[in-house]
Design an enzyme around this catalytic site. Structure first.
Site, PDB file in Angstrom:
ATOM      1  N   ASN A   1       0.824  -1.205   0.000  1.00 38.97           N
ATOM      2  CA  ASN A   1       0.000   0.000   0.000  1.00 38.97           C
ATOM      3  C   ASN A   1       0.858   1.254   0.000  1.00 38.97           C
ATOM      4  O   ASN A   1       1.908   1.279   0.630  1.00 38.97           O
ATOM      5  CB  ASN A   1      -0.866   0.049   1.267  1.00 38.97           C
ATOM      6  CG  ASN A   1      -2.175  -0.678   1.088  1.00 38.97           C
ATOM      7  OD1 ASN A   1      -2.769  -0.622   0.014  1.00 38.97           O
ATOM      8  ND2 ASN A   1      -2.623  -1.352   2.122  1.00 38.97           N
TER       9      ASN A   1
ATOM     10  N   LYS B   1      -6.559   3.922  -4.966  1.00 37.22           N
ATOM     11  CA  LYS B   1      -6.578   3.149  -3.724  1.00 37.22           C
ATOM     12  C   LYS B   1      -6.358   4.075  -2.531  1.00 37.22           C
ATOM     13  O   LYS B   1      -6.942   3.878  -1.453  1.00 37.22           O
ATOM     14  CB  LYS B   1      -5.535   2.032  -3.758  1.00 37.22           C
ATOM     15  CG  LYS B   1      -5.715   1.083  -2.561  1.00 37.22           C
ATOM     16  CD  LYS B   1      -5.371  -0.352  -2.830  1.00 37.22           C
ATOM     17  CE  LYS B   1      -6.008  -1.250  -1.779  1.00 37.22           C
ATOM     18  NZ  LYS B   1      -5.042  -2.123  -1.096  1.00 37.22           N
TER      19      LYS B   1
END
Lengths: 312, 312
Positions: B106, B193
């Protein structure tokens, strides 16, 4: 106002109980409105455990019904602001025609609210720099500080200078061994207090911490300063100007303070309602009126609304 | 790249352990780098408890020394980003000359960092939409989801379209029953995201809560949206444009989701380091480069730095 003044205390908690008891000890007639511990205080009086010396008042004028209190010259409002919705019922008959309601609460735009109830000419404000808790029925623990900054009120917070009635009330309070500062501009004093209250009340709740930890961390020290600068910028909508030096001094003073849990932190831990509207919501309304951006204060307001046990 | 590809997994945790085990189960040669549970996994293999069906691999190629792993065609990087400082030692000899490092982490600007180590031409990125935890030595619990969005990388995140090697790797992953989406623009996918990760990873830690509570409170739903809009505005510095409809869809999708604790919340509760720089710090650097204001993201960054057990 008369030469011998009668006082009422609306909200006999950490602040009202402490100052009211000091006034009574000095010989002044004081009437205390109580709620939860009315029966206890009526029977046993008040116990003040204080950094300045402990004392007990075995008998006080305790009430659970405002209508039984005689009209007073000075009415101290020391409720939590979250209970201010009660004031329209409590104040009108309690304050004499030439008396005054002294709002001793944290936050902004509390005096205009009281003025709507009793008239612009019967309101004053005070800012309490004090660390005090109510720890049991009729039992107040005063830890440190205690000064009150007094300021007179006129419509729209017009600066009043130092008025005669301020001096008269200050004299009573000083006789009662309460340290007093006189402010010629109540609104400026309120904004200056918010420069401290907004970052430290807010962050201590959201980050579950104390002033010393906030100041010793590089990131949250910056954040506290960012928040202070947003307060300064909103104050300018009210034509109240606070210098960078004042902000810097607040930071340095806080760094030097003993580890401290602001009142909102204590409220949060005790699962009491948080004074979010008075301290955060009302300043944000001023920001909106002036089209000033205060995204960090808005964000901490949103975070506090989430954390407040009473807002859901 | 060869037709039969050899895989390495750097960081055999909740993500790497799950995907690596699925690859091995499908018949692919996989080499796992382990740290804390190396001895255990070498002896007992991996246990995958999964919403898609449980399975066990009694024997896996386990290593605690990267130099013992043969050079591989595809190297999955599934470390916590807080351990990325290890990559300059781990990657250079592990990836074949015509191989690729697939960054499954991430955050932002992770591929350029890997490209500095192995060269721009040997990097790809992937975004994992998965809820998975490592619950014990060699024991992974996959709760839900699992799709990977794959995107190829070129210098400065130039959009690459759908490349041949993406398709080849996607084929391996799909054979292993991993659902794959191909992205023609890796950087856009990373920003999209972040539109979700920034509000929900951040707020779930600071407000000690879950996605459903954030969404059901009026104030924090607004705050989540404010944070999303700041992400969108920073993305524009990278010439990546995200629509209001996308933000609205993220909010609605999150509202419909089961109560969920984002990975950063789990890290915080387990007192593991928080991935603050990858998810918050790197986007803020882009904001700074583009002179974009993102006060709310900056504030949540500061709050997270305060709360991170490893930042003091």
């Amino acid at each position: 106002m008369k030469n011998v003044r009668k006082y009422a205390v609306i909200g006999t908690g950490a602040i009202g109980g402490f100052y009211g008891a000091k006034l009574q000890r000095s010989g002044i007639e004081v009437h205390f409105l109580l709620h939860r511990d009315y029966e206890y205080v009526k029977q046993h009086g008040l116990v003040i455990e204080s950094a300045d010396g402990n004392f007990t008042l075995p008998q006080v004028n305790a009430y659970n019904d405002v209508n039984k209190i005689p009209a007073c010259d000075v009415v101290l409002v020391t409720l939590k602001t979250t209970d201010n919705f009660l004031l329209p019922k409590l104040l009108p008959n309690l304050v004499k025609d030439d008396g005054v309601v002294l709002v001793l609460q944290n936050g902004l735009n509390l005096e205009p609210y009281v003025a709507d109830i009793v008239g612009d000419h019967r309101v004053m404000g005070g800012l309490c720099f004090i660390c005090s808790n109510k720890i049991d029925n009729g039992h107040i623990h005063h830890l440190d500080y205690g000064q009150i900054t007094l300021g007179d009120y006129a419509k729209n917070y017009r600066a009043c200078g130092i008025t005669e009635r301020m001096k008269a009330i200050a004299e009573d309070l000083e006789k009662a061994e309460i340290s007093i500062q006189l402010s010629s501009d109540l609104l400026l004093s309120r904004w200056k207090k918010l420069v401290w209250n907004i970052p430290f009340n807010g962050l201590s709740v959201v980050l579950r911490t104390t002033t010393d930890e906030i100041m010793s961390n590089f990131y949250t020290r910056n954040l506290a300063e960012n928040l202070m600068r947003e307060v300064v910028s909103i104050a300018s909508v009210n034509q109240r100007y606070i210098s960078s030096e004042f902000v810097e001094k607040m930071l340095i003073d806080t760094e030097k303070m003993k580890p401290y849990s602001p009142s909102m932190k204590l409220d949060y831990e005790a699962k009491r309602p948080l004074e979010i509207e008075a301290i955060f919501g009302n300043p944000l309304k001023v920001a909106q009126q002036g089209s000033i951006k205060a995204p960090r204060i808005e964000m901490i307001y949103q975070q506090l609304q989430f954390l407040d046990h009473f807002s859901h």
